[in-house]
Write an enzyme that holds these catalytic residues in place. Structure first.
Site, short mmCIF file in Angstrom:
data_model
loop_
_atom_site.label_atom_id
_atom_site.label_comp_id
_atom_site.label_asym_id
_atom_site.label_seq_id
_atom_site.Cartn_x
_atom_site.Cartn_y
_atom_site.Cartn_z
N HIS A 88 35.56 33.39 44.05
CA HIS A 88 34.69 32.99 45.15
C HIS A 88 34.04 31.63 44.87
CE1 HIS A 88 33.94 37.23 47.05
NE2 HIS A 88 35.18 36.83 47.14
N TYR A 98 28.25 36.35 53.04
CA TYR A 98 28.27 37.79 52.85
C TYR A 98 27.68 38.53 54.05
CZ TYR A 98 29.83 37.42 48.02
OH TYR A 98 30.58 37.19 46.90
N GLU A 140 27.69 34.61 41.17
CA GLU A 140 28.12 33.32 41.70
C GLU A 140 27.01 32.28 41.59
OE1 GLU A 140 29.53 34.56 45.55
OE2 GLU A 140 30.97 35.89 44.56
N GLN A 207 44.50 27.84 43.85
CA GLN A 207 43.98 27.70 42.50
C GLN A 207 45.12 27.35 41.53
OE1 GLN A 207 42.96 30.53 44.41
NE2 GLN A 207 41.15 29.33 44.94
N TYR A 208 44.82 26.43 40.60
CA TYR A 208 45.78 26.04 39.57
C TYR A 208 45.05 25.95 38.23
CZ TYR A 208 48.53 24.82 43.65
OH TYR A 208 49.19 24.87 44.87
N SER A 209 45.65 26.56 37.20
CA SER A 209 45.05 26.51 35.87
C SER A 209 45.06 25.09 35.33
CB SER A 209 45.82 27.42 34.90
OG SER A 209 45.71 28.77 35.27
N GLY A 272 56.71 32.88 33.39
CA GLY A 272 56.80 31.86 34.43
C GLY A 272 55.67 30.86 34.34
N GLY A 274 52.72 31.39 34.59
CA GLY A 274 51.57 31.97 33.89
C GLY A 274 51.32 31.38 32.53
N PRO A 277 47.52 28.57 31.64
CA PRO A 277 46.26 28.73 30.91
C PRO A 277 46.48 28.88 29.41
CG PRO A 277 46.80 30.74 32.10
CD PRO A 277 47.75 29.69 32.57
N PHE A 385 47.56 35.45 39.48
CA PHE A 385 47.60 34.34 40.43
C PHE A 385 47.66 34.93 41.83
CE2 PHE A 385 49.76 31.40 37.13
CZ PHE A 385 48.52 31.11 36.58
#
Length: 395
Positions: A88, A98, A140, A207-209, A272, A274, A277, A385
């Site tokens: 989030h 929320y 958060e 999102q990308y590590s 793959g 993964g 990170p 992911f």
């Protein structure tokens, strides 16, 4: 914890609510996006909406949280909450949103369950929702504070300093601040969100590590092209259009799959894309001269599809107690084992902490094998992911 009045009501109605959650979340998203189309256009992943994964993840998280409140009333499922909160925060979710979710979720519950939603039932499940929502809001808020940003204000414009073709379907982007200031610190294993403007006017986010260690003056992400529309619309756009000198909107770093600061033995297992990170973790361990035992496992389709393969070998070789184990479905002459990764064949030191990243079937198989070997569940950490479809199904 739930109030004394709510506990028996939630317990009695959990089967009915849980059994209808898939329909409830389907109605919820329909109502939400009808009232707020900008959320689907600019916040929610349209690919996960189209294939139903987001609906399943939401249903799983609600059910898992309710079960946890009943079975462990004096504690919270903090691991689940942490994963959701980090995701989030990387999207810039705010506490006000929320309230919007509450409005449309409870309207959907009433639509689906009808007269079964008495005032007593509504109040009890309202408690469940706000216990979960307020816990997430608190986490958060802390994450925003740690990142040094105001609530939801996570975006900054970054320049692509370099583009590198890694394999036929993966490309790396080196990112820097256009004014030359250093990139923000992060913990090895964390990710950033990238927002791109698409031809239809949507600003979609993925999102990308971060695939290199902190401490460098620039960041690096590695993007695998995903097929299909809308599932792969961001990765496909980046592959087709993003070039050195272009700018992209990038979030502050988040994610809780991060290296522990102790010196205990590690298992880093990936499949793959993964591996990304894990590369940051290994880069950090090598850069800091770590002497801890590190067993590295990676599975891929073939040598040609393994992004950063040479870099992975170099980083493991730089660790005095590092060992690398490769599995390829089509190993060719690479020397890797054929087929899928099998951690039961490996010699793992006592006290190993495991970090897993890859497709869900890989995570399930490796985690199950580790638990079968006696590795405590608390010592097996993972990153998914996309929406976490594992919620509510873990041991």
């Amino acid at each position: 914890m739930l109030s004394e009045q709510a506990v028996p009501v939630v317990r009695a109605t959990l089967p009915a609510v849980g059994g209808a959650l898939d329909e409830i979340t389907d109605r919820f998203y329909g109502r939400l996006f009808a009232a707020h189309p900008e959320l689907l256009r600019d916040l929610f992943n349209r690919g996960n909406q189209a294939n139903g994964d987001q609906r399943k993840a939401l249903a799983g998280s609600i059910a898992a949280f309710a079960v946890a409140l009943l079975e462990n009333p004096d504690s919270r499922p903090d691991a689940m909450l942490s994963r959701i909160a980090h995701k989030h925060a990387s999207l810039g979710v705010t506490s006000e949103q929320y309230k919007i979710v509450h409005e449309h979720l409870f309207a959907a519950i009433v639509e689906v369950l009808g007269d079964a939603v008495t005032a007593e039932v509504a109040q009890a499940w309202d408690e469940v929702y706000w216990l979960m929502a307020n816990a997430l809001i608190a986490v958060e808020a802390r994450l925003y504070q740690e990142a040094g940003v105001a609530e939801g204000q996570v975006w900054r414009t970054m320049e692509i300093a370099e583009r590198r073709e890694e394999t036929a379907d993966t490309v790396s982007f080196v990112l820097r601040h256009a004014d030359g200031t250093p990139t923000a610190p992060f913990r090895p294993g964390q990710y950033v969100s990238v927002q791109v403007a698409l031809p239809d006017g949507a600003r979609q986010i993925r999102q990308y590590s971060l695939s290199a260690a902190p401490g460098h003056p620039q960041w690096r992400i590695t993007v695998k092209r995903v097929g299909g529309d809308p599932a792969g619309e961001v990765s496909s756009w980046l592959h087709a259009h993003a070039a050195a000198g272009d700018t992209v909107e990038v979030s502050a770093p988040f994610g809780d799959l991060v290296l522990p600061e102790d010196e205990g033995p590690l298992l880093l297992a990936s499949a793959g894309i993964g591996s990304t990170p894990m590369l940051a973790m290994l880069d950090h361990l090598a850069a800091t001269g770590s002497n801890r035992p590190v067993v590295v496992v990676h599975a891929d389709r073939a040598p040609a599809s393994h992004a950063h393969a040479d870099e992975l070998r170099r980083l493991v070789d730089a660790l005095p107690q590092g060992t690398l184990h490769l599995w390829y479905e089509e190993p060719g002459e690479s020397g890797a084992r054929p087929g899928r990764a099998d951690v039961t064949l490996l010699d793992l030191p006592a006290g190993t902490t495991a970090y897993l990243c890859g497709p869900l079937p890989f995570l399930r198989a490796v985690r199950g094998d580790l638990l079968g070997r006696g590795v405590p569940a608390a010592d097996v950490h993972y990153e998914v992911f996309g929406p976490d479809l594992w919620l509510g199904t873990e041991d």
